[in-house]
Design a protein around this motif. Structure first.
Motif, short mmCIF file in Angstrom:
data_model
loop_
_atom_site.label_atom_id
_atom_site.label_comp_id
_atom_site.label_asym_id
_atom_site.label_seq_id
_atom_site.Cartn_x
_atom_site.Cartn_y
_atom_site.Cartn_z
N GLU A 356 0.87 -1.17 0.00
CA GLU A 356 0.00 0.00 0.00
C GLU A 356 0.91 1.22 0.00
N PRO A 357 1.04 1.91 -1.14
CA PRO A 357 2.10 2.92 -1.27
C PRO A 357 1.88 4.18 -0.46
N ASP A 358 0.65 4.47 -0.04
CA ASP A 358 0.38 5.74 0.63
C ASP A 358 0.04 5.59 2.10
N THR A 359 0.05 4.38 2.63
CA THR A 359 -0.31 4.17 4.03
C THR A 359 0.71 4.84 4.95
N PRO A 360 0.25 5.77 5.82
CA PRO A 360 1.20 6.41 6.73
C PRO A 360 1.41 5.57 7.99
N TRP A 361 2.63 5.57 8.51
CA TRP A 361 2.92 4.92 9.77
C TRP A 361 4.23 5.49 10.33
N ARG A 362 4.56 5.12 11.52
CA ARG A 362 5.77 5.61 12.17
C ARG A 362 6.67 4.42 12.49
N ILE A 363 7.93 4.49 12.08
CA ILE A 363 8.86 3.41 12.36
C ILE A 363 9.08 3.30 13.87
N ASP A 364 8.88 2.11 14.40
CA ASP A 364 9.02 1.86 15.83
C ASP A 364 9.83 0.58 16.00
N GLY A 365 11.10 0.74 16.35
CA GLY A 365 11.96 -0.44 16.51
C GLY A 365 11.43 -1.41 17.54
N GLY A 366 10.69 -0.92 18.52
CA GLY A 366 10.14 -1.80 19.54
C GLY A 366 9.08 -2.75 19.02
N GLU A 367 8.53 -2.43 17.83
CA GLU A 367 7.50 -3.28 17.23
C GLU A 367 8.05 -4.19 16.15
N PHE A 368 9.34 -4.14 15.90
CA PHE A 368 9.92 -4.97 14.85
C PHE A 368 9.76 -6.45 15.17
N ARG A 369 9.67 -7.24 14.11
CA ARG A 369 9.68 -8.70 14.26
C ARG A 369 11.11 -9.24 14.35
N SER A 370 12.06 -8.37 14.20
CA SER A 370 13.47 -8.74 14.30
C SER A 370 13.83 -9.04 15.75
N SER A 371 14.96 -9.72 15.92
CA SER A 371 15.45 -10.01 17.27
C SER A 371 15.90 -8.74 17.98
N ALA A 372 16.12 -7.65 17.24
CA ALA A 372 16.51 -6.38 17.83
C ALA A 372 15.97 -5.25 16.95
N GLY A 373 15.56 -4.17 17.60
CA GLY A 373 14.96 -3.05 16.87
C GLY A 373 15.89 -1.86 16.75
N ASN A 374 17.19 -2.11 16.66
CA ASN A 374 18.15 -1.01 16.59
C ASN A 374 18.16 -0.38 15.19
N THR A 375 17.38 0.65 15.02
CA THR A 375 17.32 1.36 13.75
C THR A 375 17.55 2.85 13.97
N PRO A 376 18.38 3.48 13.16
CA PRO A 376 18.57 4.93 13.29
C PRO A 376 17.35 5.71 12.83
N PHE A 377 16.36 5.02 12.26
CA PHE A 377 15.13 5.68 11.80
C PHE A 377 13.99 5.56 12.82
N ASP A 378 14.29 5.14 14.03
CA ASP A 378 13.26 4.97 15.06
C ASP A 378 12.49 6.27 15.25
N GLY A 379 11.16 6.20 15.15
CA GLY A 379 10.30 7.36 15.33
C GLY A 379 10.03 8.15 14.07
N LEU A 380 10.63 7.76 12.94
CA LEU A 380 10.47 8.51 11.69
C LEU A 380 9.09 8.26 11.07
N PRO A 381 8.31 9.32 10.77
CA PRO A 381 7.05 9.13 10.04
C PRO A 381 7.34 8.77 8.58
N VAL A 382 6.68 7.75 8.07
CA VAL A 382 6.90 7.29 6.70
C VAL A 382 5.57 6.97 6.04
N GLN A 383 5.62 6.72 4.75
CA GLN A 383 4.46 6.28 3.98
C GLN A 383 4.83 5.05 3.16
N GLY A 384 3.87 4.14 3.03
CA GLY A 384 4.09 2.95 2.23
C GLY A 384 4.43 1.76 3.09
#
Length: 399
Positions: A356-384
């Motif tokens: 869905e190319p226009d769906t807005p959301w906010r990157i949240d490392g705490g919600e990742f399915r990864s074993s660790a959510g260490n992302t420098p984009f944590d909290g960034l508003p994005v679309q798609g």
């Protein structure tokens, strides 16, 4: 399964229409479950070139159906048995294509046995996280790989210059007192390896290139007809070295973040076609590796779940278009690995990401399915956002 009403996009272009999945292939005229995907975009599943950890859930949620696993494992992938085990580890949820260690133990001295590892499933040869300092050894690596028609995937940093550096030399590193190395260390490594490509005729892929000087060298090499490609991760396209401010270890990466001028050069290289591959550089690190002084923390970020989203941001910013995104994330990495996938043609593997190319959301490392959510984009508003991932005709993720 029939996907109806969506926009179909691969490296060849985009069109409106239906996509038929017949078994594990893309087919035509089949009768089956019809799924209405109006307003959504169908892309080939991502071929993520150069991940350090195989994570089925994180990859599927990011639209990734195939990963090329770096040889930096414990133990390193320098033996046919280890390669075979790695290739089978994530079935049936994910295709894993191991990269063979260029040297035994990744020590940079004695060549590993590529022919046997290729029979066991290795799709390319890699130097791993490190540069091979001995030019004679690197020449042998390229000669042996070329004889087997395997691409060599190289890390481009002159280790003699980088040493224990954790940042790029410049104002930011000086301000924070961080051990640093000049950005030219990348171009020096690239120049050496390009000279060896010319001598050996090997195919060479630089996993991540991040500086203007290195891109200039690669442009010239491509014009001269050398078989060279390069990749980059969204981190180095969207962030400069100021992101390490306040000693943010989530921005401690390898290669380190560069100056703003190099970031702009990276975007220019993406626009003009110098960059061939967009990869996640997925390297999740837990709190024990990141909650340390910056110089002591491990480099790396969790990138699988944000690769598609950040790529769509580049499309919205008119840096690239959708077919180019498909080429960067699927068709081109598939070519580097010699795999027949990354397209939406009849008979191609049914590896698909529905977005869905226009769906807005906010990157949240705490919600990742990864074993660790260490992302420098944590909290960034994005679309798609990826809403469904299909691997071999089977749904492996659905939002």
């Amino acid at each position: 399964m029939i996907l109806t009403g969506g926009k179909l996009v691969d490296a060849s272009g985009e069109r409106l229409g239906d996509l038929v999945i017949d078994g594990d292939k893309i087919g035509r005229g089949a009768v089956g479950e019809t799924i209405d995907i109006r307003g959504k975009v169908v892309l080939p599943g991502i071929v993520d070139l150069g991940v350090f950890v195989v994570e089925r859930g994180a990859s599927a949620a990011g639209g990734i159906t195939r990963v090329a696993l770096m040889p930096d494992q414990s133990p390193p992938l320098d033996d046919p048995g280890l390669v075979q085990r790695a290739a089978l580890a994530a079935k049936p949820a994910l295709w894993v294509h191991p990269l063979a260690a260029a040297t035994k133990g990744l020590q940079g001295t004695e060549l590993a046995e590529y022919a046997l590892m290729a029979r066991a499933g290795a799709k390319a040869v890699s130097t791993g996280r490190q540069w091979i300092a001995d030019s004679g050894v690197m020449r042998k690596v390229m000669t042996y790989a070329a004889s087997l028609n395997l691409t060599v995937i190289s890390h481009a940093e002159d280790g003699g210059m980088t040493g224990n550096a954790v940042a790029t030399a410049g104002e930011t590193a000086t301000l924070y007192g961080l051990p640093s190395a000049p950005a030219v260390a990348e171009a020096m490594a690239v120049a050496r390896d390009l000279a060896l490509v010319e001598q050996t005729g090997a195919r060479l892929h630089f996993r991540q290139i991040t500086t203007a000087a290195a891109f200039d060298l690669i442009r010239v090499a491509k014009r001269r007809g050398l078989s060279v490609t390069c990749g980059i991760a969204p981190t180095h396209l969207l962030l400069s070295d100021i992101a390490v401010g306040d000693y943010r270890t989530f921005a401690h990466l390898s290669p380190p973040l560069r100056a703003e001028s190099d970031r702009q050069a990276s975007l220019a290289a993406l626009r003009d076609g110098t960059v061939d591959v967009l990869c996640s550089a997925h390297d999740p690190r837990g709190p024990e590796a990141k909650r340390l002084p910056f110089a002591d923390a491990e480099p790396g970020a969790s990138g699988a779940e944000t690769l598609m989203t950040l790529g769509l941001g580049l499309v919205r910013d008119d840096v690239i278009d959708l077919p180019r995104l498909a080429a960067l994330t699927s068709a081109n990495p598939a070519k580097v690995l010699g795999i027949d996938c990354g397209r939406l043609d009849e008979g191609a593997p049914a590896d698909i990401a529905i977005v869905e190319p226009d769906t807005p959301w906010r990157i949240d490392g705490g919600e990742f399915r990864s074993s660790a959510g260490n992302t420098p984009f944590d909290g960034l508003p994005v679309q798609g956002k990826v809403v469904r991932t299909i691997k071999g005709g089977r749904t492996i993720f659905e939002a």
